[in-house]
Design an enzyme around this catalytic site. Structure first.
Site, mmCIF file in Angstrom:
data_model
loop_
_atom_site.group_PDB
_atom_site.id
_atom_site.type_symbol
_atom_site.label_atom_id
_atom_site.label_comp_id
_atom_site.label_asym_id
_atom_site.label_seq_id
_atom_site.Cartn_x
_atom_site.Cartn_y
_atom_site.Cartn_z
ATOM 1 N N GLU A 246 38.812 48.622 31.545
ATOM 2 C CA GLU A 246 39.633 47.449 31.255
ATOM 3 C C GLU A 246 40.725 47.782 30.239
ATOM 4 O OE1 GLU A 246 38.033 43.215 30.378
ATOM 5 O OE2 GLU A 246 38.125 44.297 28.479
ATOM 6 N N ASP A 307 37.923 44.647 37.072
ATOM 7 C CA ASP A 307 38.991 44.217 36.162
ATOM 8 C C ASP A 307 39.905 45.374 35.789
ATOM 9 O OD1 ASP A 307 37.007 45.437 34.637
ATOM 10 O OD2 ASP A 307 36.750 43.767 33.241
#
Length: 563
Positions: A246, A307
């Site tokens: 991320e 993500d």
């Protein structure tokens, strides 16, 4: 991934730094006689007509920067009155040799100004300077080259501002684009937002500068070369491991966007690309392994997280548009492979909703769970454009449908989304409790706090009615809930609006600023949120909050764009 720490942020002013590196004035040879300048120009062409133009400020509607290159001597660019310095910049689109510059001043002229060229929109070279300007028409013979050319005024000749009926540049292309120079430099605002979108009050140059200030502090806190091997990493002190996908995805999107303000942007980006290539997911090698330890080795199975992969692919598309793909890395090819890998292993083929990662497969308990903060609608649009694959249209529609449905069914009074959605194959609903990370998995918590930003990013760039409606619902509720005071935005809410935790955290208050941009009646509210961000320093213990606030500030300043 799970957010383990909550830090309360103090207030501090930000140091103001110059947006671009402007060399000190150099001794200039006197301009050639006007007749000689015109003779030279006869061999060259007008190369500035209709080109993209940006300015440090505008006096108001009707005085936009582009009016200085529209060929109409009845229209003009005008800066804010009574403020020095000011500039107006032309993007010639590729490197040009420049032989002549013609400034047709309105009554508000520059007494002291420079004509400057730049290869990248960040570092500037003087090709002419004066401190004795007297207005009228300045027809100047110059000698220089660059993709960008600007008039940089340092002293006004009147109490007003700087104003040009026309700004003409004569020269010739010198072949190709600018090696390493960004096509959309930060602060150029070449990709305007949807009509009616708000921005914080104030001069655009000042707003942009605040973003650069914050970026510089974020960079100092989190951009690292701890592992050698030509790698760059974004360190994540508040995550379960020092390096998480991320954070690397955030870093790739941020550095590609800040090109033009940071001369090291491409170098950092390429180091992040090398990290991505050298840390492949153990399940699909075209994806990024989700976690690395202090020894820079992938851990916990080395599989991918959706993500991070969404932002990695998006960052690669930005890089392809910024710098092209003919250098050390073929950004476009890497992006297309990453997008195809997301489709294959991180997208549920039945529901068309994103899975949690490539590690979830049919039959396991997580296969029909999705994380709302992964629902990046503008990313889906970029994937569709880059790949030509219409699947991404269906994916975008499926996610937008669920955003609207969850808001109306489970959060009709707030518009809040839960961290996780379960039963996506039947009737999607908020998680009933802890399904992956936390007892608040069904609440607006440390994942869903990003959704106002993600939803509104699409709204301001596309003008899409569904995204606008979802963003405005969130904005209306939080503005009313807090009475217009961003200091009252809490850390987490139940979907009915009940506060979970007290305190103030950038990950929770900053995203609402992008939602505020979608509502024409929220200027004061947007300004309050912007000012709160300006007085909130980078929390060096939290890449999560700092990275979210930085990306929100990029959007709020008008610098987010979809490749």
């Amino acid at each position: 991934m799970r957010r383990r720490s909550v830090s309360l942020l103090g207030l501090a002013g930000l140091l103001v730094l110059p947006l671009t590196s402007i060399p000190q004035a150099q001794a200039q040879a006197p301009a050639q006689p006007r007749a000689q300048a015109q003779d030279q120009a006869a061999a060259d062409s007008l190369v500035s007509a209709g080109k993209p133009v940006t300015a440090s400020s505008t006096e108001g509607t009707g005085f936009e920067a582009g009016r200085a290159v529209d060929g109409n001597t009845a229209t003009r660019w005008a800066s804010l009155e009574g403020v020095d310095p000011q500039w107006v910049r032309i993007d010639l689109g590729a490197t040009h040799t420049v032989s002549r510059v013609k400034l047709n001043w309105e009554a508000a002229y520059g007494k002291a100004y420079r004509i400057q060229t730049s290869a990248d929109g960040a570092t500037w070279t003087d090709v002419y300077a004066t401190t004795t300007g007297d207005g009228g028409v300045d027809d100047l013979a110059v000698s220089g080259s660059g993709r960008y050319l600007r008039m940089h005024g340092t002293s006004r000749g009147t109490p007003y501002g700087y104003s040009l009926w026309e700004f003409e540049v004569y020269g010739a292309p010198s072949g190709g684009g600018v090696p390493g120079g960004p096509a959309v430099p930060f602060g150029s605002h070449l990709r305007p937002y949807a009509a009616g979108t708000l921005k914080p009050s104030g001069a655009q140059a000042t707003i942009d500068q605040k973003v650069v200030d914050y970026y510089n502090k974020w960079k100092a806190a989190f951009v690292r070369q701890n592992c050698g091997n030509g790698w760059y990493q974004i360190i994540s002190p508040d995550a379960d491991h020092p390096y998480v996908a991320e954070a690397q995805g955030y870093g790739m999107v941020v550095t590609a966007t800040m090109a033009g303000a940071d001369p090291d942007a491409k170098k950092i980006f390429d180091g992040l690309v090398k990290w991505k290539i050298d840390h492949p997911s153990s399940i699909n090698p075209n994806l990024l392994a989700a976690e690395q330890d202090a020894a820079c080795k992938s851990v916990n199975g080395g599989d991918g997280a959706t993500d991070g992969d969404m932002d990695v692919a998006y960052g690669l598309l930005l890089a392809d548009k910024q710098w092209g793909s003919a250098g050390t890395y073929n950004y476009k090819d890497l992006a297309l492979k990453h997008i195809a890998a997301i489709k294959k292993d991180e997208l549920n083929p039945t529901t068309r909703l994103l899975k949690l990662g490539d590690w979830s497969s049919s039959g396991d308990q997580y296969y029909y769970i999705s994380r709302t903060s992964d629902w990046m609608v503008d990313h889906f649009r970029a994937f569709r454009t880059a790949s030509g694959d219409t699947t991404w249209d269906a994916v975008r529609s499926a996610h937008q449908t669920q955003i609207s449905r969850l808001q109306s069914t489970y959060a009709s009074g707030t518009g809040l989304l839960p961290d996780f959605v379960v039963d996506t194959n039947t009737t999607p609903k908020p998680a009933p409790g802890q399904v992956l990370e936390d007892p608040n998995d069904g609440a607006y918590w440390w994942n869903a706090c990003r959704t106002p930003w993600r939803i509104a990013d699409d709204a301001v760039t596309s003008g899409d009615a569904t995204s606008l409606a979802a963003a405005r619902k969130l904005n209306s509720w939080i503005k009313s809930k807090t009475g217009g005071d961003p200091n009252k935005i809490a850390i987490g809410y139940k979907l009915n609006g009940t506060q979970i935790s007290a305190g103030s955290e950038a990950a929770f208050f900053a995203p609402f600023a992008v939602a505020a941009m979608t509502d024409p009646g929220s200027q004061a509210w947007l300004d309050a949120l912007w000012n709160k961000m300006l007085t909130t320093p980078v929390d060096t213990s939290s890449y999560f909050s700092a990275s979210i606030q930085l990306q929100v500030m990029i959007t709020a300043s008008g610098n987010h764009w979809v490749p």
